[in-house]
Structure formats: structure tokens, C-alpha cells
Design a protein around this motif. Sequence first.
Motif, short mmCIF file in Angstrom:
data_model
loop_
_atom_site.label_atom_id
_atom_site.label_comp_id
_atom_site.label_asym_id
_atom_site.label_seq_id
_atom_site.Cartn_x
_atom_site.Cartn_y
_atom_site.Cartn_z
N ILE A 56 16.37 -0.95 -4.42
CA ILE A 56 14.81 -0.96 -4.63
C ILE A 56 14.46 0.43 -4.03
N GLU A 57 13.91 1.37 -4.70
CA GLU A 57 13.50 2.67 -3.94
C GLU A 57 11.84 2.94 -4.28
N VAL A 58 11.09 3.13 -3.42
CA VAL A 58 9.76 3.40 -3.79
C VAL A 58 9.24 4.33 -2.99
N THR A 59 8.65 5.51 -3.59
CA THR A 59 8.26 6.82 -2.71
C THR A 59 6.90 6.54 -2.09
N ALA A 60 6.70 6.73 -0.86
CA ALA A 60 5.27 6.43 -0.38
C ALA A 60 4.30 7.59 -0.78
N THR A 61 3.32 7.33 -0.98
CA THR A 61 2.30 8.28 -1.57
C THR A 61 0.82 7.91 -0.73
N GLY A 62 0.38 8.93 -0.34
CA GLY A 62 -0.75 8.65 0.29
C GLY A 62 -1.06 8.40 1.54
N GLY A 63 0.27 8.04 2.26
CA GLY A 63 0.49 7.56 3.73
C GLY A 63 1.76 6.70 3.66
N ASN A 78 15.19 -10.32 6.89
CA ASN A 78 15.11 -9.96 8.21
C ASN A 78 15.77 -8.60 8.51
N PHE A 79 14.77 -7.54 8.69
CA PHE A 79 15.30 -6.05 9.00
C PHE A 79 15.84 -5.71 10.42
N ASP A 80 15.76 -6.95 11.37
CA ASP A 80 15.89 -6.53 12.88
C ASP A 80 15.15 -5.50 13.16
N GLY A 81 13.86 -5.37 12.98
CA GLY A 81 13.06 -4.19 13.53
C GLY A 81 11.99 -3.66 12.62
N PRO A 82 11.20 -2.68 13.01
CA PRO A 82 10.32 -2.15 11.94
C PRO A 82 11.08 -1.10 11.05
N LYS A 83 10.58 -1.05 9.42
CA LYS A 83 11.12 -0.26 8.77
C LYS A 83 10.14 0.30 8.16
N SER A 84 9.85 1.64 7.93
CA SER A 84 8.91 2.21 7.31
C SER A 84 9.21 3.58 6.72
N SER A 85 8.44 4.15 5.73
CA SER A 85 8.81 5.62 5.21
C SER A 85 7.67 6.25 5.19
N ASP A 86 7.67 7.55 5.78
CA ASP A 86 6.36 8.54 5.56
C ASP A 86 6.00 9.06 4.16
N ASP A 87 4.76 9.61 3.97
CA ASP A 87 4.31 10.06 2.93
C ASP A 87 5.47 10.94 2.33
N GLY A 88 5.82 10.65 1.17
CA GLY A 88 6.77 11.63 0.25
C GLY A 88 8.12 10.97 0.52
N ILE A 89 8.38 10.15 1.20
CA ILE A 89 9.78 9.72 1.49
C ILE A 89 9.94 8.43 0.86
N PRO A 90 11.10 7.92 0.27
CA PRO A 90 11.57 6.79 -0.28
C PRO A 90 11.56 5.77 0.74
N PHE A 91 10.82 4.49 0.36
CA PHE A 91 11.27 3.23 1.11
C PHE A 91 12.26 2.70 0.43
N GLY A 122 0.62 -1.12 -0.04
CA GLY A 122 0.16 0.04 0.05
C GLY A 122 0.87 1.33 0.03
N ASN A 123 0.10 2.33 -0.38
CA ASN A 123 0.80 3.77 -0.38
C ASN A 123 2.11 3.78 -1.08
N GLY A 124 2.05 3.11 -2.60
CA GLY A 124 3.16 3.22 -3.30
C GLY A 124 3.72 1.83 -3.39
N TRP A 125 3.83 1.04 -2.28
CA TRP A 125 4.27 -0.33 -2.45
C TRP A 125 3.15 -1.42 -3.00
N THR A 126 3.31 -2.03 -4.08
CA THR A 126 2.58 -2.74 -4.71
C THR A 126 2.18 -4.16 -4.11
N ALA A 127 1.20 -4.29 -3.81
CA ALA A 127 0.61 -5.88 -3.34
C ALA A 127 1.30 -7.03 -4.29
N GLY A 128 1.99 -7.86 -3.82
CA GLY A 128 2.66 -9.02 -4.67
C GLY A 128 4.05 -8.72 -4.73
N GLY A 129 4.58 -7.47 -4.33
CA GLY A 129 5.84 -7.17 -4.52
C GLY A 129 6.25 -6.20 -5.68
#
Length: 146
Positions: free
Chosen positions: A86-93, A118-131, A56-63
Motif C-alpha cells: 500500500i502506498e498513499v501520498t499525503a495531500t493537504g497535510g 502493531n507499528f510499535d510506535g507512531p507512523k506518519s508521512s508529511d504532505d507530499g510524502i507517501p505513507f 484524512g489527507n489522502g488516506w480514505t476513511a474506511g481504509g
Amino acid sequence: MAVTTQPYNHTATLINGGTINLAALKVMLLSDSASFTAANTELTQVTNAGAFEVSGNGWTAGGRAIANATVTTVETSGSMLDADDIEVTATGGPIGPAYGAVVYDDSDPDDAPLFFINFDGPKSSDDGIPFVIRWSSNGIWRVLKV
């Protein structure tokens, strides 16, 4: 945080046998409910039939497709699988939180999982920031013959 990448039991056989389709590799984000079981041979086992997938929010289901995957010879007797980061900008959340990812062959009838990350903890990116998933300078996977 120490990110770790683990191959599944069948990964070396699939790569060395040339049966994976490098152009069809994808990376799927996973929730904290996912865990590594080396004997898994189907993506549905890793994702609990999709229940552990994060999208969601720019990251496609299925990868996301992994671009420019190649296997090359290293140090005369080893091999390395590498690809573009891989670099995907979060959009809409936000994208995430994701606690890991799985690299798999989308052309395989079972969507054969190849690597558990294993990311060894949570990894996220806010709206407008690349994951970003940045592969090691040693590639996604590297094997040296001893």
C-alpha cells in the motif's frame, strides 16, 4: 521498531474455509487507543465504532483497498496470503500518526477483522510524502503445516 501482525481467533477458519472475499480486503489505520483482542469478530469492536480510526489527507476513511490479494500454497503443505504493498501520498497535510492498522473483509456483514498490525510506535508521512505499508516477503500471513 518491530512491526507485528496478529491474526484474530477466527482468521484461519475464514481463510481456510474460503469464506473471505480477497477482492474486498481493506486496511484501516488505527490510533494509539486501539489494541489487539484476539476474540474480536467485528470491525466496530477493533475501532470502537470508528473512534480509533485514523484517516484524512489522502488516506480514505474506511481504509484502503488491498490490491491483488491471493492465497497460495507454500512449501507443499502451507499457505500464504499476500498482496500488493500500500502506498498513499499525503495531500493537504500529514497522514497519521497511526500506531497500527487492521486488515478486514469489507464484504462481510460485520467487516470481519482478520489481522491486527502493531507499528510499535507512531507512523506518519508529511504532505507530499507517501505513507507506505510494505508486506513482508513472507506475505501478510503465512501458515506452515508441521
